[in-house]
Design a protein around this motif. Sequence first.
Motif, PDB file in Angstrom:
ATOM      1  N   GLU A 117     -56.242  -0.394   3.958  1.00  0.00           N
ATOM      2  CA  GLU A 117     -56.630  -1.206   5.110  1.00  0.00           C
ATOM      3  C   GLU A 117     -57.545  -2.345   4.700  1.00  0.00           C
ATOM      4  O   GLU A 117     -57.409  -3.485   5.169  1.00  0.00           O
ATOM      5  CB  GLU A 117     -57.313  -0.320   6.150  1.00  0.00           C
ATOM      6  CG  GLU A 117     -56.372   0.701   6.795  1.00  0.00           C
ATOM      7  CD  GLU A 117     -57.095   1.656   7.722  1.00  0.00           C
ATOM      8  OE1 GLU A 117     -58.353   1.660   7.712  1.00  0.00           O
ATOM      9  OE2 GLU A 117     -56.407   2.411   8.453  1.00  0.00           O
ATOM     10  N   GLU A 118     -58.483  -2.069   3.805  1.00  0.00           N
ATOM     11  CA  GLU A 118     -59.450  -3.089   3.387  1.00  0.00           C
ATOM     12  C   GLU A 118     -58.782  -4.264   2.701  1.00  0.00           C
ATOM     13  O   GLU A 118     -59.190  -5.414   2.881  1.00  0.00           O
ATOM     14  CB  GLU A 118     -60.480  -2.468   2.445  1.00  0.00           C
ATOM     15  CG  GLU A 118     -61.534  -3.461   1.963  1.00  0.00           C
ATOM     16  CD  GLU A 118     -62.586  -2.815   1.076  1.00  0.00           C
ATOM     17  OE1 GLU A 118     -63.456  -3.545   0.576  1.00  0.00           O
ATOM     18  OE2 GLU A 118     -62.539  -1.574   0.890  1.00  0.00           O
ATOM     19  N   PHE A 119     -57.743  -3.981   1.930  1.00  0.00           N
ATOM     20  CA  PHE A 119     -57.114  -5.046   1.152  1.00  0.00           C
ATOM     21  C   PHE A 119     -55.756  -5.469   1.706  1.00  0.00           C
ATOM     22  O   PHE A 119     -54.973  -6.124   1.028  1.00  0.00           O
ATOM     23  CB  PHE A 119     -57.015  -4.628  -0.309  1.00  0.00           C
ATOM     24  CG  PHE A 119     -58.365  -4.493  -0.952  1.00  0.00           C
ATOM     25  CD1 PHE A 119     -59.081  -5.617  -1.338  1.00  0.00           C
ATOM     26  CD2 PHE A 119     -58.946  -3.247  -1.113  1.00  0.00           C
ATOM     27  CE1 PHE A 119     -60.339  -5.505  -1.899  1.00  0.00           C
ATOM     28  CE2 PHE A 119     -60.207  -3.124  -1.679  1.00  0.00           C
ATOM     29  CZ  PHE A 119     -60.912  -4.254  -2.057  1.00  0.00           C
ATOM     30  N   GLY A 120     -55.473  -5.092   2.942  1.00  0.00           N
ATOM     31  CA  GLY A 120     -54.343  -5.651   3.662  1.00  0.00           C
ATOM     32  C   GLY A 120     -52.988  -5.137   3.252  1.00  0.00           C
ATOM     33  O   GLY A 120     -51.982  -5.843   3.389  1.00  0.00           O
ATOM     34  N   LEU A 121     -52.908  -3.903   2.773  1.00  0.00           N
ATOM     35  CA  LEU A 121     -51.627  -3.340   2.386  1.00  0.00           C
ATOM     36  C   LEU A 121     -51.199  -2.351   3.466  1.00  0.00           C
ATOM     37  O   LEU A 121     -51.830  -1.317   3.662  1.00  0.00           O
ATOM     38  CB  LEU A 121     -51.738  -2.644   1.033  1.00  0.00           C
ATOM     39  CG  LEU A 121     -50.439  -2.414   0.247  1.00  0.00           C
ATOM     40  CD1 LEU A 121     -50.748  -2.173  -1.224  1.00  0.00           C
ATOM     41  CD2 LEU A 121     -49.615  -1.254   0.780  1.00  0.00           C
ATOM     42  N   GLU A 122     -50.121  -2.677   4.165  1.00  0.00           N
ATOM     43  CA  GLU A 122     -49.630  -1.821   5.238  1.00  0.00           C
ATOM     44  C   GLU A 122     -48.398  -1.046   4.777  1.00  0.00           C
ATOM     45  O   GLU A 122     -47.539  -1.581   4.089  1.00  0.00           O
ATOM     46  CB  GLU A 122     -49.270  -2.667   6.467  1.00  0.00           C
ATOM     47  CG  GLU A 122     -50.463  -3.389   7.087  1.00  0.00           C
ATOM     48  CD  GLU A 122     -50.069  -4.148   8.332  1.00  0.00           C
ATOM     49  OE1 GLU A 122     -48.886  -4.060   8.731  1.00  0.00           O
ATOM     50  OE2 GLU A 122     -50.936  -4.827   8.896  1.00  0.00           O
ATOM     51  N   ILE A 123     -48.344   0.208   5.163  1.00  0.00           N
ATOM     52  CA  ILE A 123     -47.192   1.040   4.818  1.00  0.00           C
ATOM     53  C   ILE A 123     -46.014   0.676   5.716  1.00  0.00           C
ATOM     54  O   ILE A 123     -46.145   0.590   6.938  1.00  0.00           O
ATOM     55  CB  ILE A 123     -47.530   2.532   4.986  1.00  0.00           C
ATOM     56  CG1 ILE A 123     -48.724   2.912   4.102  1.00  0.00           C
ATOM     57  CG2 ILE A 123     -46.323   3.389   4.656  1.00  0.00           C
ATOM     58  CD1 ILE A 123     -48.468   2.786   2.635  1.00  0.00           C
ATOM     59  N   SER A 124     -44.869   0.453   5.106  1.00  0.00           N
ATOM     60  CA  SER A 124     -43.670   0.125   5.871  1.00  0.00           C
ATOM     61  C   SER A 124     -43.258   1.294   6.752  1.00  0.00           C
ATOM     62  O   SER A 124     -43.444   2.460   6.399  1.00  0.00           O
ATOM     63  CB  SER A 124     -42.533  -0.229   4.910  1.00  0.00           C
ATOM     64  OG  SER A 124     -41.296  -0.280   5.578  1.00  0.00           O
ATOM     65  N   ASP A 125     -42.686   0.966   7.901  1.00  0.00           N
ATOM     66  CA  ASP A 125     -42.191   2.007   8.807  1.00  0.00           C
ATOM     67  C   ASP A 125     -41.089   2.835   8.150  1.00  0.00           C
ATOM     68  O   ASP A 125     -40.875   3.994   8.512  1.00  0.00           O
ATOM     69  CB  ASP A 125     -41.656   1.381  10.095  1.00  0.00           C
ATOM     70  CG  ASP A 125     -42.757   0.765  10.942  1.00  0.00           C
ATOM     71  OD1 ASP A 125     -43.929   1.158  10.765  1.00  0.00           O
ATOM     72  OD2 ASP A 125     -42.447  -0.111  11.773  1.00  0.00           O
ATOM     73  N   GLU A 126     -40.391   2.244   7.180  1.00  0.00           N
ATOM     74  CA  GLU A 126     -39.306   2.955   6.509  1.00  0.00           C
ATOM     75  C   GLU A 126     -39.809   3.889   5.410  1.00  0.00           C
ATOM     76  O   GLU A 126     -39.050   4.706   4.889  1.00  0.00           O
ATOM     77  CB  GLU A 126     -38.314   1.955   5.889  1.00  0.00           C
ATOM     78  CG  GLU A 126     -37.454   1.222   6.905  1.00  0.00           C
ATOM     79  CD  GLU A 126     -38.202   0.106   7.602  1.00  0.00           C
ATOM     80  OE1 GLU A 126     -39.097  -0.487   6.959  1.00  0.00           O
ATOM     81  OE2 GLU A 126     -37.919  -0.165   8.788  1.00  0.00           O
ATOM     82  N   PHE A 127     -41.089   3.759   5.040  1.00  0.00           N
ATOM     83  CA  PHE A 127     -41.644   4.576   3.963  1.00  0.00           C
ATOM     84  C   PHE A 127     -42.235   5.845   4.570  1.00  0.00           C
ATOM     85  O   PHE A 127     -43.302   5.834   5.156  1.00  0.00           O
ATOM     86  CB  PHE A 127     -42.710   3.796   3.190  1.00  0.00           C
ATOM     87  CG  PHE A 127     -43.194   4.503   1.947  1.00  0.00           C
ATOM     88  CD1 PHE A 127     -42.441   4.465   0.789  1.00  0.00           C
ATOM     89  CD2 PHE A 127     -44.403   5.181   1.942  1.00  0.00           C
ATOM     90  CE1 PHE A 127     -42.874   5.110  -0.363  1.00  0.00           C
ATOM     91  CE2 PHE A 127     -44.845   5.826   0.803  1.00  0.00           C
ATOM     92  CZ  PHE A 127     -44.087   5.791  -0.358  1.00  0.00           C
TER      93      PHE A 127
END
Length: 239
Positions: A117-127
């Motif tokens: 969250e801090e570094f802007g990496l979002e988990i894909s809905d497909e993952f």
Amino acid sequence: MKNTPQHHTRRAALYGFAAAVFQYPDEAVVADLQDEAVQDAVRQAGVELGLDSEVEALLDALDGVDRDSLEPAYNRLFGLPGDGGTYPVVPYEAHYTTGDEVNESQRRIATVVGLLEEFGLEISDEFDERHDHVTVELELLQVLAAQRAVALDGGDDKTAVRLARAGATVLDEHLGDFVPAFAHRVRETVDGDGSSDRDVPEASAVYAAAAGLAAALVEFDEASHPDPVSPGTGVRADG
């Protein structure tokens, strides 16, 4: 260590490529892994960082494979439990670093979530995996390396130092123990020395080579990163 934008861009390229291998091998993933321009960039990064043998081993293993060969290999290693209800290779950090300590496992996973969250990496809905999956943690270091390259290129030394500290923390608390143990397990399973209850397809060599690259990259980074530093201590991390 070369603390330049180009150096960290190369680190990001290798982390990203290794992370991609451990995603579920759908058509898009396989196409990216076999893209000529991508492979050329990864090969150059390997040469520049002294990891060319590990990179070439992975590219050789990828030569000629397709989704139809990678998918059963992935499922046999990571995706489907065997007759005993266990996976030949568990792709989650907590399995290697915390064992049965549930509270510690949850704390580590929560730490990874916070860093994402801090570094802007979002988990894909497909993952559809836990946040301590090997792909997620390798991608986290990819993002930190890429952002560090951007910060250095823009002369933002303060952000570059913060990213160096974050990278050191991720290595120290997460991947430093996890990835070598994971790589060992992949290799012994693919080589037939593990306790798996079934044979693995020939294309499993791709995953052994990718794990070898990831472990070598983590070892390389551990040797060159600063020690983890708590925020606000006033200690500068120049690596």
